[in-house]
Design a protein around this motif. Sequence first.
Motif, PDB file in Angstrom:
ATOM      1  N   ILE A  49       0.815  -1.106  -0.051  1.00  0.00           N
ATOM      2  CA  ILE A  49      -0.092  -0.124  -0.121  1.00  0.00           C
ATOM      3  C   ILE A  49       0.884   1.142   0.073  1.00  0.00           C
ATOM      4  CG2 ILE A  49      -1.755   1.107   1.248  1.00  0.00           C
ATOM      5  CD1 ILE A  49      -2.600  -1.664  -0.003  1.00  0.00           C
ATOM      6  N   ALA A  50       1.881   1.313   0.816  1.00  0.00           N
ATOM      7  CA  ALA A  50       2.770   2.453   0.795  1.00  0.00           C
ATOM      8  C   ALA A  50       3.508   2.589  -0.455  1.00  0.00           C
ATOM      9  CB  ALA A  50       3.788   2.225   2.095  1.00  0.00           C
ATOM     10  N   ILE A  51       3.952   1.552  -1.223  1.00  0.00           N
ATOM     11  CA  ILE A  51       4.729   1.710  -2.484  1.00  0.00           C
ATOM     12  C   ILE A  51       3.561   2.240  -3.639  1.00  0.00           C
ATOM     13  CG2 ILE A  51       5.661   0.523  -4.525  1.00  0.00           C
ATOM     14  CD1 ILE A  51       7.643   0.971  -2.251  1.00  0.00           C
ATOM     15  N   PHE A  52       2.456   1.734  -3.492  1.00  0.00           N
ATOM     16  CA  PHE A  52       1.132   2.090  -4.210  1.00  0.00           C
ATOM     17  C   PHE A  52       1.032   3.848  -4.045  1.00  0.00           C
ATOM     18  CE2 PHE A  52      -3.004   2.867  -5.930  1.00  0.00           C
ATOM     19  CZ  PHE A  52      -3.233   1.947  -6.785  1.00  0.00           C
ATOM     20  N   CYS A  53       0.904   4.152  -2.913  1.00  0.00           N
ATOM     21  CA  CYS A  53       0.545   5.466  -2.513  1.00  0.00           C
ATOM     22  C   CYS A  53       1.869   6.490  -3.100  1.00  0.00           C
ATOM     23  CB  CYS A  53       0.268   5.822  -1.149  1.00  0.00           C
ATOM     24  SG  CYS A  53      -1.337   5.077  -0.614  1.00  0.00           S
ATOM     25  N   TYR A  54       2.897   5.866  -2.717  1.00  0.00           N
ATOM     26  CA  TYR A  54       4.254   6.666  -3.319  1.00  0.00           C
ATOM     27  C   TYR A  54       4.164   6.982  -4.698  1.00  0.00           C
ATOM     28  CZ  TYR A  54       9.021   7.957  -3.610  1.00  0.00           C
ATOM     29  OH  TYR A  54      10.224   8.681  -4.040  1.00  0.00           O
ATOM     30  N   THR A  55       4.023   5.903  -5.283  1.00  0.00           N
ATOM     31  CA  THR A  55       4.061   5.829  -6.850  1.00  0.00           C
ATOM     32  C   THR A  55       2.879   7.022  -7.439  1.00  0.00           C
ATOM     33  OG1 THR A  55       4.619   3.532  -7.031  1.00  0.00           O
ATOM     34  CG2 THR A  55       3.551   4.706  -8.970  1.00  0.00           C
ATOM     35  N   LEU A  56       1.653   6.873  -6.773  1.00  0.00           N
ATOM     36  CA  LEU A  56       0.699   8.045  -7.310  1.00  0.00           C
ATOM     37  C   LEU A  56       1.300   9.313  -6.932  1.00  0.00           C
ATOM     38  CD1 LEU A  56      -2.715   6.497  -6.008  1.00  0.00           C
ATOM     39  CD2 LEU A  56      -1.767   6.534  -8.270  1.00  0.00           C
ATOM     40  N   HIS A  57       1.816   9.555  -5.555  1.00  0.00           N
ATOM     41  CA  HIS A  57       2.246  10.792  -5.198  1.00  0.00           C
ATOM     42  C   HIS A  57       3.406  11.036  -6.414  1.00  0.00           C
ATOM     43  CE1 HIS A  57       3.855  13.968  -2.959  1.00  0.00           C
ATOM     44  NE2 HIS A  57       4.956  13.736  -2.859  1.00  0.00           N
ATOM     45  N   LYS A  58       3.921  10.530  -7.031  1.00  0.00           N
ATOM     46  CA  LYS A  58       5.128  10.896  -8.159  1.00  0.00           C
ATOM     47  C   LYS A  58       4.561  11.142  -9.465  1.00  0.00           C
ATOM     48  CE  LYS A  58       8.868  10.648  -5.856  1.00  0.00           C
ATOM     49  NZ  LYS A  58       9.682  11.798  -5.720  1.00  0.00           N
ATOM     50  N   LEU A  59       3.154  10.908  -9.665  1.00  0.00           N
ATOM     51  CA  LEU A  59       2.536  11.314 -10.995  1.00  0.00           C
ATOM     52  C   LEU A  59       2.536  12.628 -11.125  1.00  0.00           C
ATOM     53  CD1 LEU A  59      -0.442   8.622 -10.996  1.00  0.00           C
ATOM     54  CD2 LEU A  59       1.786   8.667 -12.380  1.00  0.00           C
ATOM     55  N   PRO A  60       2.514  13.180 -12.389  1.00  0.00           N
ATOM     56  CA  PRO A  60       2.482  14.769 -12.666  1.00  0.00           C
ATOM     57  C   PRO A  60       1.024  15.434 -12.168  1.00  0.00           C
ATOM     58  CG  PRO A  60       2.551  13.636 -14.740  1.00  0.00           C
ATOM     59  CD  PRO A  60       2.789  12.454 -13.537  1.00  0.00           C
ATOM     60  N   PHE A  61       0.053  14.405 -11.769  1.00  0.00           N
ATOM     61  CA  PHE A  61      -1.260  14.945 -11.578  1.00  0.00           C
ATOM     62  C   PHE A  61      -1.830  14.259 -10.273  1.00  0.00           C
ATOM     63  CE2 PHE A  61      -1.053  11.934 -14.935  1.00  0.00           C
ATOM     64  CZ  PHE A  61      -1.613  10.805 -14.349  1.00  0.00           C
ATOM     65  N   GLY A  62      -2.867  14.917  -9.663  1.00  0.00           N
ATOM     66  CA  GLY A  62      -3.441  14.375  -8.384  1.00  0.00           C
ATOM     67  C   GLY A  62      -4.263  13.338  -8.714  1.00  0.00           C
ATOM     68  N   VAL A  63      -4.139  12.102  -7.884  1.00  0.00           N
ATOM     69  CA  VAL A  63      -4.921  11.001  -7.756  1.00  0.00           C
ATOM     70  C   VAL A  63      -5.175  10.468  -6.290  1.00  0.00           C
ATOM     71  CG1 VAL A  63      -5.446   8.541  -8.563  1.00  0.00           C
ATOM     72  CG2 VAL A  63      -4.127  10.276 -10.101  1.00  0.00           C
ATOM     73  N   GLN A  64      -6.423  10.483  -5.982  1.00  0.00           N
ATOM     74  CA  GLN A  64      -6.584   9.890  -4.562  1.00  0.00           C
ATOM     75  C   GLN A  64      -7.371   8.475  -4.591  1.00  0.00           C
ATOM     76  OE1 GLN A  64      -6.535  12.038  -1.547  1.00  0.00           O
ATOM     77  NE2 GLN A  64      -7.109   9.863  -0.415  1.00  0.00           N
ATOM     78  N   PRO A  65      -6.422   7.516  -3.975  1.00  0.00           N
ATOM     79  CA  PRO A  65      -6.997   6.320  -4.025  1.00  0.00           C
ATOM     80  C   PRO A  65      -7.979   6.068  -2.963  1.00  0.00           C
ATOM     81  CG  PRO A  65      -4.830   6.443  -2.612  1.00  0.00           C
ATOM     82  CD  PRO A  65      -5.010   7.777  -3.522  1.00  0.00           C
ATOM     83  N   ILE A  66      -9.087   5.163  -3.335  1.00  0.00           N
ATOM     84  CA  ILE A  66      -9.923   4.798  -2.321  1.00  0.00           C
ATOM     85  C   ILE A  66      -9.857   3.434  -2.219  1.00  0.00           C
ATOM     86  CG2 ILE A  66     -12.560   4.633  -2.067  1.00  0.00           C
ATOM     87  CD1 ILE A  66     -12.768   7.041  -3.768  1.00  0.00           C
ATOM     88  N   PHE A  67      -9.231   2.845  -1.025  1.00  0.00           N
ATOM     89  CA  PHE A  67      -8.761   1.455  -0.706  1.00  0.00           C
ATOM     90  C   PHE A  67      -9.889   0.572  -0.244  1.00  0.00           C
ATOM     91  CE2 PHE A  67      -4.601   3.464  -0.332  1.00  0.00           C
ATOM     92  CZ  PHE A  67      -3.963   3.014  -1.401  1.00  0.00           C
ATOM     93  N   LYS A  68     -10.293  -0.409  -1.088  1.00  0.00           N
ATOM     94  CA  LYS A  68     -11.506  -1.313  -0.497  1.00  0.00           C
ATOM     95  C   LYS A  68     -10.914  -2.433  -0.311  1.00  0.00           C
ATOM     96  CE  LYS A  68     -15.175   1.450  -2.491  1.00  0.00           C
ATOM     97  NZ  LYS A  68     -16.347   1.552  -3.383  1.00  0.00           N
ATOM     98  N   PRO A  69     -11.114  -3.248   0.851  1.00  0.00           N
ATOM     99  CA  PRO A  69     -10.892  -4.681   0.885  1.00  0.00           C
ATOM    100  C   PRO A  69     -11.505  -5.636   0.080  1.00  0.00           C
ATOM    101  CG  PRO A  69     -10.966  -3.588   3.122  1.00  0.00           C
ATOM    102  CD  PRO A  69     -11.541  -2.652   1.981  1.00  0.00           C
ATOM    103  N   PHE A  70     -11.022  -6.614  -0.367  1.00  0.00           N
ATOM    104  CA  PHE A  70     -11.788  -7.574  -1.236  1.00  0.00           C
ATOM    105  C   PHE A  70     -12.285  -8.633  -0.542  1.00  0.00           C
ATOM    106  CE2 PHE A  70     -11.962 -11.043  -4.532  1.00  0.00           C
ATOM    107  CZ  PHE A  70     -12.627 -10.587  -5.143  1.00  0.00           C
ATOM    108  N   ILE A  71     -13.041  -8.409   0.394  1.00  0.00           N
ATOM    109  CA  ILE A  71     -13.523  -9.253   1.514  1.00  0.00           C
ATOM    110  C   ILE A  71     -14.825  -9.358   1.579  1.00  0.00           C
ATOM    111  CG2 ILE A  71     -11.450  -8.997   2.891  1.00  0.00           C
ATOM    112  CD1 ILE A  71     -12.864  -7.127   4.534  1.00  0.00           C
ATOM    113  N   ASN A  72     -15.688 -10.536   2.236  1.00  0.00           N
ATOM    114  CA  ASN A  72     -17.130 -10.601   2.529  1.00  0.00           C
ATOM    115  C   ASN A  72     -17.282 -10.187   3.929  1.00  0.00           C
ATOM    116  OD1 ASN A  72     -16.276 -12.493   4.345  1.00  0.00           O
ATOM    117  ND2 ASN A  72     -16.585 -14.203   2.695  1.00  0.00           N
TER     118      ASN A  72
END
Length: 115
Positions: A49-72
């Motif tokens: 999750i940290a690597i995913f967020c860090y990668t999004l932060h490095k993009l030249p535009f803003g993206v807000q992730p909405i994390f949803k667990p794949f659970i029942n």
Amino acid sequence: MKDIIGAEWKKTKKRKGPCPKLVVWVPKTDFTEFVNINQQLKVEGGFSIAIFCYTLHKLPFGVQPIFKPFINDKGESNGTYDQLLEQIEGKTCEAVAGDVTVRASRIKYVDFTIP
């Protein structure tokens, strides 16, 4: 989410992105070092999750992730990893962050980033 996305990462980028919000499903795993889903069934963090967020932060535009667990409702996995990836093809989610193994059979559902 405060532990996952720090204040610096929430800064608004000057250029708009192709998708200001990104629905990201997260697999349930016993390896909480990679993905940690807490007792309230919320994504709490982990290396993937940290690597995913860090990668999004490095993009030249803003993206807000909405994390949803794949659970029942019982807090168990909602299916196999293949079934999780099929959700992208069916447009139920837009991305997956976690300990997903790159396999040739899964390429028909998704494009993988370089590990």
